[in-house]
Design an enzyme around this catalytic site. Structure first.
Site, short mmCIF file in Angstrom:
data_model
loop_
_atom_site.label_atom_id
_atom_site.label_comp_id
_atom_site.label_asym_id
_atom_site.label_seq_id
_atom_site.Cartn_x
_atom_site.Cartn_y
_atom_site.Cartn_z
N GLY A 84 -2.14 9.02 -76.98
CA GLY A 84 -2.39 10.19 -77.83
C GLY A 84 -3.54 9.92 -78.81
O GLY A 84 -4.46 10.73 -78.96
N HIS A 85 -3.51 8.73 -79.45
CA HIS A 85 -4.59 8.40 -80.40
C HIS A 85 -5.93 8.26 -79.66
O HIS A 85 -6.96 8.71 -80.16
CB HIS A 85 -4.29 7.07 -81.09
CG HIS A 85 -3.09 7.09 -81.98
ND1 HIS A 85 -1.93 6.44 -81.67
CD2 HIS A 85 -2.88 7.69 -83.18
CE1 HIS A 85 -1.04 6.62 -82.64
NE2 HIS A 85 -1.59 7.37 -83.56
N SER B 32 4.13 7.09 -82.07
CA SER B 32 4.43 5.67 -82.30
C SER B 32 5.92 5.46 -82.46
O SER B 32 6.45 4.39 -82.17
CB SER B 32 3.71 5.18 -83.55
OG SER B 32 2.33 5.36 -83.39
N ASN C 228 -0.54 1.31 -84.39
CA ASN C 228 0.38 1.29 -83.26
C ASN C 228 -0.07 2.34 -82.24
O ASN C 228 0.67 3.25 -81.87
CB ASN C 228 1.82 1.54 -83.71
CG ASN C 228 2.79 1.07 -82.64
OD1 ASN C 228 3.49 1.85 -82.04
ND2 ASN C 228 2.78 -0.22 -82.35
N MET D 281 -2.27 5.67 -88.35
CA MET D 281 -1.42 4.64 -88.97
C MET D 281 -1.20 3.50 -87.99
O MET D 281 -0.27 2.69 -88.15
CB MET D 281 -0.09 5.24 -89.42
CG MET D 281 -0.28 6.29 -90.52
SD MET D 281 1.13 6.46 -91.62
CE MET D 281 2.40 6.91 -90.47
O1 PAF Z 1 -0.86 11.36 -88.59
C1 PAF Z 1 -0.92 10.22 -89.11
O2 PAF Z 1 -0.95 9.21 -88.42
C2 PAF Z 1 -0.97 10.09 -90.62
O3 PAF Z 1 -0.18 11.07 -91.23
C3 PAF Z 1 -2.40 10.10 -91.19
C4 PAF Z 1 -3.10 11.42 -90.93
C5 PAF Z 1 -3.21 8.97 -90.56
C6 PAF Z 1 -2.36 9.89 -92.70
O4 PAF Z 1 -1.76 8.67 -93.03
#
Ligand code: PAF
Length: 284
Positions: free
Chosen positions: A36-37, A188, A32, A30
């Site tokens: 971690g991402h 985030s 931001n 999502m």
């Molecule tokens: O974990 C997230 O960021 C959200 O729940 C996801 C998996 C991108 C679905 O919108």
């Protein structure tokens, strides 16, 4: 890195990767983005030749009184970070592109039982929204592998169930939780916290470690859970839950169960909700 804003662009750009015989890895987000991402991106790269990330703040997973409008959005920084992390293709759709019939009238996917407890009980409809958007994204990207963070442990189980029950032909890889120096799991939503609250939120990880230790020491589940709730409250956080569940499906363990458990915590720190968990490993 290429960017696709429409489904048509996404399909066109993915076709080239498929023609080249590339294995496609997918990281839905999502936005931001934080370390971690990026750790999910790097893990996807280990499993795939072409890595796709989506940035989409999904309205259907937010309740009416939740933070959809104020959820932090930083598309330029996200694009720069993804490029640096080695992303090949960014999917950045609008709400209209993802929900052509509108969010009220979209086809919904619901994941019962594992999606109905804990976060599902406290945030009605949340996991229906997650399963719906992730199912759509899986159909669009048609990846060979998708990476999800273990930080959202219940979400991970919901996605595994979605994939198995609806027979999506892809592998789900779980990525370890990335933590700040004092133990707070990266999220985030951490940026909503002021410095003092952020510092005291380190108690969440300490509490999870104490819960794991309590189970290993043979303390009763009830004692472990109530000590955890007390520790969180003493630090000025309001616990929504601090529980031990079976790691496989979040069902309630029998009092004597000591293995295959996960400790899960959700707290409110002012108007911000934080969740975290730890798998309880046997003593090494
Ligand atoms: O974990 C997230 O960021 C959200 O729940 C996801 C998996 C991108 C679905 O919108």
């Amino acid at each position: 890195m290429q960017t696709a804003r429409t489904i048509a662009q996404l399909r066109q750009r993915l076709a080239a990767a498929r023609r080249a015989g590339h294995r496609v890895g997918f990281v839905p987000t999502m936005g931001n983005l934080h370390e971690g991402h990026y750790s999910l991106l790097r893990l996807a790269r280990e499993h795939a030749d072409c890595v796709v990330a989506s940035v989409f703040v999904n309205p259907t997973q937010f309740g009416p009184n939740e933070d959809f409008a104020r959820y932090p959005r930083s598309p330029d920084a996200d694009a720069a970070g993804l490029q640096e992390a080695g992303c090949d293709l960014l999917f950045l759709p609008s709400v209209e592109e993802v929900y052509p019939y509108g969010v009220e009238q979209c086809v919904k996917i619901s994941v019962p039982v594992v999606g109905a407890t804990l976060e599902g009980a406290l945030r009605p409809g949340h996991f229906d929204g997650v399963a719906t958007v992730v199912g759509k994204l899986f159909n669009l990207v048609q990846a060979d592998v998708a990476v999800f963070g273990q930080k959202d442990y219940q979400q991970l189980l919901v996605i595994r169930r979605l994939v198995r029950d609806l027979a999506f032909p892809l592998e789900i890889v779980a990525a370890p939780i990335v933590r700040e120096a004092h133990g707070l799991a990266m999220s985030s939503r951490n940026q909503y916290l002021d410095a003092a609250t952020r510092a005291k939120a380190g108690v969440i990880h300490a509490t999870l470690l104490a819960m794991a230790e309590g189970v290993r020491n043979g303390d009763s589940h009830a004692a472990v859970e109530s000590a955890a709730a007390a520790a969180l409250a003493a630090a000025g956080l309001s616990p929504d839950y601090a529980v031990l569940r079976r790691a496989a499906d979040l069902s309630q363990p029998d009092p004597g169960e000591r293995t295959g458990l996960v400790a899960l915590v959700a707290v409110r720190a002012g108007s911000t909700r934080l969740i975290d968990n730890t798998l309880i490993q046997p003593q090494s």
